[in-house]
Motif scaffolding. Structure first.
Motif, mmCIF file in Angstrom:
data_model
loop_
_atom_site.group_PDB
_atom_site.id
_atom_site.type_symbol
_atom_site.label_atom_id
_atom_site.label_comp_id
_atom_site.label_asym_id
_atom_site.label_seq_id
_atom_site.Cartn_x
_atom_site.Cartn_y
_atom_site.Cartn_z
ATOM 1 N N GLN A 146 0.864 -1.157 0.000
ATOM 2 C CA GLN A 146 0.000 0.000 0.000
ATOM 3 C C GLN A 146 0.908 1.216 0.000
ATOM 4 O O GLN A 146 1.881 1.249 0.749
ATOM 5 C CB GLN A 146 -0.834 -0.012 1.282
ATOM 6 C CG GLN A 146 -2.246 0.445 1.100
ATOM 7 C CD GLN A 146 -3.050 0.133 2.340
ATOM 8 O OE1 GLN A 146 -3.651 -0.905 2.447
ATOM 9 N NE2 GLN A 146 -3.004 1.034 3.295
ATOM 10 N N ILE A 147 0.603 2.198 -0.838
ATOM 11 C CA ILE A 147 1.439 3.388 -0.873
ATOM 12 C C ILE A 147 0.570 4.614 -1.128
ATOM 13 O O ILE A 147 -0.352 4.568 -1.948
ATOM 14 C CB ILE A 147 2.565 3.236 -1.944
ATOM 15 C CG1 ILE A 147 3.557 4.392 -1.887
ATOM 16 C CG2 ILE A 147 2.002 3.073 -3.347
ATOM 17 C CD1 ILE A 147 4.794 4.194 -2.775
ATOM 18 N N LEU A 148 0.822 5.677 -0.369
ATOM 19 C CA LEU A 148 0.108 6.927 -0.596
ATOM 20 C C LEU A 148 0.953 7.788 -1.521
ATOM 21 O O LEU A 148 2.077 8.159 -1.191
ATOM 22 C CB LEU A 148 -0.145 7.666 0.724
ATOM 23 C CG LEU A 148 -0.839 9.018 0.568
ATOM 24 C CD1 LEU A 148 -2.284 8.867 0.109
ATOM 25 C CD2 LEU A 148 -0.789 9.809 1.864
ATOM 26 N N LEU A 149 0.396 8.071 -2.695
ATOM 27 C CA LEU A 149 1.120 8.871 -3.681
ATOM 28 C C LEU A 149 0.535 10.286 -3.685
ATOM 29 O O LEU A 149 -0.679 10.448 -3.809
ATOM 30 C CB LEU A 149 0.994 8.230 -5.064
ATOM 31 C CG LEU A 149 1.605 6.829 -5.181
ATOM 32 C CD1 LEU A 149 1.139 6.137 -6.446
ATOM 33 C CD2 LEU A 149 3.127 6.889 -5.134
ATOM 34 N N ARG A 150 1.403 11.265 -3.522
ATOM 35 C CA ARG A 150 0.928 12.651 -3.511
ATOM 36 C C ARG A 150 0.775 13.164 -4.938
ATOM 37 O O ARG A 150 1.518 14.015 -5.398
ATOM 38 C CB ARG A 150 1.890 13.520 -2.698
ATOM 39 C CG ARG A 150 1.795 13.167 -1.231
ATOM 40 C CD ARG A 150 2.852 13.826 -0.380
ATOM 41 N NE ARG A 150 3.052 13.047 0.834
ATOM 42 C CZ ARG A 150 2.199 13.005 1.855
ATOM 43 N NH1 ARG A 150 1.098 13.740 1.818
ATOM 44 N NH2 ARG A 150 2.447 12.253 2.910
ATOM 45 N N ALA A 151 -0.195 12.583 -5.609
ATOM 46 C CA ALA A 151 -0.494 12.931 -6.996
ATOM 47 C C ALA A 151 -1.958 12.584 -7.259
ATOM 48 O O ALA A 151 -2.507 11.693 -6.614
ATOM 49 C CB ALA A 151 0.413 12.147 -7.939
ATOM 50 N N ARG A 183 -3.206 11.068 -12.664
ATOM 51 C CA ARG A 183 -1.758 10.969 -12.914
ATOM 52 C C ARG A 183 -1.254 9.553 -12.613
ATOM 53 O O ARG A 183 -0.492 8.971 -13.370
ATOM 54 C CB ARG A 183 -1.010 11.999 -12.048
ATOM 55 C CG ARG A 183 0.509 11.915 -12.140
ATOM 56 C CD ARG A 183 0.988 12.332 -13.536
ATOM 57 N NE ARG A 183 2.375 11.979 -13.805
ATOM 58 C CZ ARG A 183 2.759 10.890 -14.485
ATOM 59 N NH1 ARG A 183 1.844 10.030 -14.903
ATOM 60 N NH2 ARG A 183 4.027 10.648 -14.725
ATOM 61 N N VAL A 184 -1.713 9.011 -11.473
ATOM 62 C CA VAL A 184 -1.300 7.661 -11.083
ATOM 63 C C VAL A 184 -1.815 6.649 -12.111
ATOM 64 O O VAL A 184 -1.101 5.741 -12.518
ATOM 65 C CB VAL A 184 -1.792 7.314 -9.660
ATOM 66 C CG1 VAL A 184 -1.421 5.883 -9.291
ATOM 67 C CG2 VAL A 184 -1.208 8.287 -8.637
ATOM 68 N N LEU A 243 0.174 3.832 -14.536
ATOM 69 C CA LEU A 243 -0.134 2.400 -14.506
ATOM 70 C C LEU A 243 -0.598 1.877 -15.854
ATOM 71 O O LEU A 243 -0.289 0.750 -16.227
ATOM 72 C CB LEU A 243 -1.244 2.118 -13.480
ATOM 73 C CG LEU A 243 -0.942 2.305 -12.004
ATOM 74 C CD1 LEU A 243 -2.173 1.936 -11.183
ATOM 75 C CD2 LEU A 243 0.236 1.454 -11.570
ATOM 76 N N GLU A 297 4.925 4.421 -19.761
ATOM 77 C CA GLU A 297 5.116 4.901 -18.383
ATOM 78 C C GLU A 297 5.239 3.740 -17.401
ATOM 79 O O GLU A 297 6.087 3.741 -16.509
ATOM 80 C CB GLU A 297 3.962 5.833 -17.974
ATOM 81 C CG GLU A 297 4.041 7.184 -18.641
ATOM 82 C CD GLU A 297 3.530 8.316 -17.743
ATOM 83 O OE1 GLU A 297 3.276 8.075 -16.543
ATOM 84 O OE2 GLU A 297 3.400 9.429 -18.256
ATOM 85 N N LEU A 318 -2.660 3.780 -3.408
ATOM 86 C CA LEU A 318 -2.489 2.682 -4.351
ATOM 87 C C LEU A 318 -2.240 1.394 -3.573
ATOM 88 O O LEU A 318 -1.393 1.348 -2.688
ATOM 89 C CB LEU A 318 -1.300 2.962 -5.279
ATOM 90 C CG LEU A 318 -0.949 1.857 -6.278
ATOM 91 C CD1 LEU A 318 -2.052 1.667 -7.305
ATOM 92 C CD2 LEU A 318 0.367 2.176 -6.976
ATOM 93 N N ARG A 319 -3.024 0.389 -3.905
ATOM 94 C CA ARG A 319 -2.869 -0.906 -3.240
ATOM 95 C C ARG A 319 -2.503 -1.948 -4.290
ATOM 96 O O ARG A 319 -3.080 -1.971 -5.373
ATOM 97 C CB ARG A 319 -4.180 -1.278 -2.550
ATOM 98 C CG ARG A 319 -4.084 -2.489 -1.670
ATOM 99 C CD ARG A 319 -5.349 -2.702 -0.867
ATOM 100 N NE ARG A 319 -5.503 -1.708 0.173
ATOM 101 C CZ ARG A 319 -6.617 -1.020 0.406
ATOM 102 N NH1 ARG A 319 -7.668 -1.177 -0.366
ATOM 103 N NH2 ARG A 319 -6.678 -0.177 1.395
#
Lengths: 112, 151
Positions: free
Chosen positions: B8-13, B17-18, B22, B27, B110-111
């Protein structure tokens, strides 16, 4: 790793728990855990369980991947498969680390 | 627990964009480490490309897309670290990788879940990873350099 319970993993472990859900099998596992590889004779000595019953239970445990047998001299002995389990965890740790690195690269890309 | 990996990650976007990182094949390849042809992932599609890290460029990575739900979910199947050219992996089971995106107060959560490891022969996994490990740390440095240079 997510702190949430991994339901799928638990479900997958069901056969393992089922294999342990029997007092005789628990007894066999605890004997093997404490005393290393043992023959069926070792396992039945000092208990009221018959060799036939122990053999049957060992086969159930083997089916769940918990024990395996091999020849030691003229004897067939049984052991717990702890190494196999540890190796599985180690490999998973490596793949996990790789995900961490990839995700760090993803972070750099989207947070730019 | 030997069957799955969860991240699990917290993306500051923003989620859009994420999602692009993916679902856009180029990309995705840039951060994952594979050279996919230009395009966007589509459900049921098979995509293959060369691995980009030094010493392994001659190897291909194949993925088979399952679900592609814009800004929500992406999943594919693959042979994890099928990097030995002398081994035919086609008969081995694949693992399933699922990305899930969620709106979060400060960006996008994002998981990632990868499952199915218990079906794959353990010795094969261990060999693949041992062979591959040095290459990966080298490659990480390369990508860091690339990202820094393109800023």
């Amino acid at each position: 790793m997510s702190p949430r319970p991994a339901n799928a993993a638990l479900a997958r472990s069901a056969p393992l728990f089922a294999a342990l859900g029997d007092t005789t099998r628990l007894y066999v596992v605890s004997r093997l855990a404490g005393g290393g590889p043992m023959s069926i004779k070792d396992l039945t000595d000092g208990s009221e369980v018959t060799r036939q019953a122990v053999t049957k239970h060992l086969n159930v445990l083997a089916g769940a991947g918990l024990v395996r047998d091999f020849r030691q001299g003229r004897e067939r002995v049984w052991e717990l498969r702890t190494k196999q389990l540890q190796e599985a965890h180690r490999v998973l740790d490596l793949i996990s680390t790789r995900w961490d690195r990839a995700l760090e690269r993803l972070r750099q890309m989207v947070e730019e | 627990m030997t069957d799955r990996i969860e991240k699990q990650i917290l993306l500051r976007a923003p989620r859009a964009r994420v999602w692009r990182a993916l679902s856009d094949q180029v990309e995705f390849g840039a951060w994952f480490g594979v050279r996919f042809p230009p395009g966007t992932f589509k459900p049921g599609q098979k995509v293959s490309g060369n691995i980009t890290h030094p010493g392994y460029e001659h190897l291909t990575m194949d993925i088979e897309l399952l679900d592609v739900r814009p800004e929500h979910m992406l999943s594919y199947r693959w042979h994890p670290y099928a990097i030995d050219p002398n081994v035919d992996y086609s008969s081995e089971p694949k693992t399933l990788v699922t990305f899930t995106l969620e709106e979060a107060p400060e960006g996008t959560l994002l998981r990632i879940v990868e499952t199915g490891f218990d079906q794959i022969p353990l010795h094969r996994r261990a060999e693949a990873i041992r062979m591959n490990d040095q290459g990966w740390s080298e490659q990480t440095k390369n990508i860091e350099r690339h990202v820094t240079a393109s800023r």
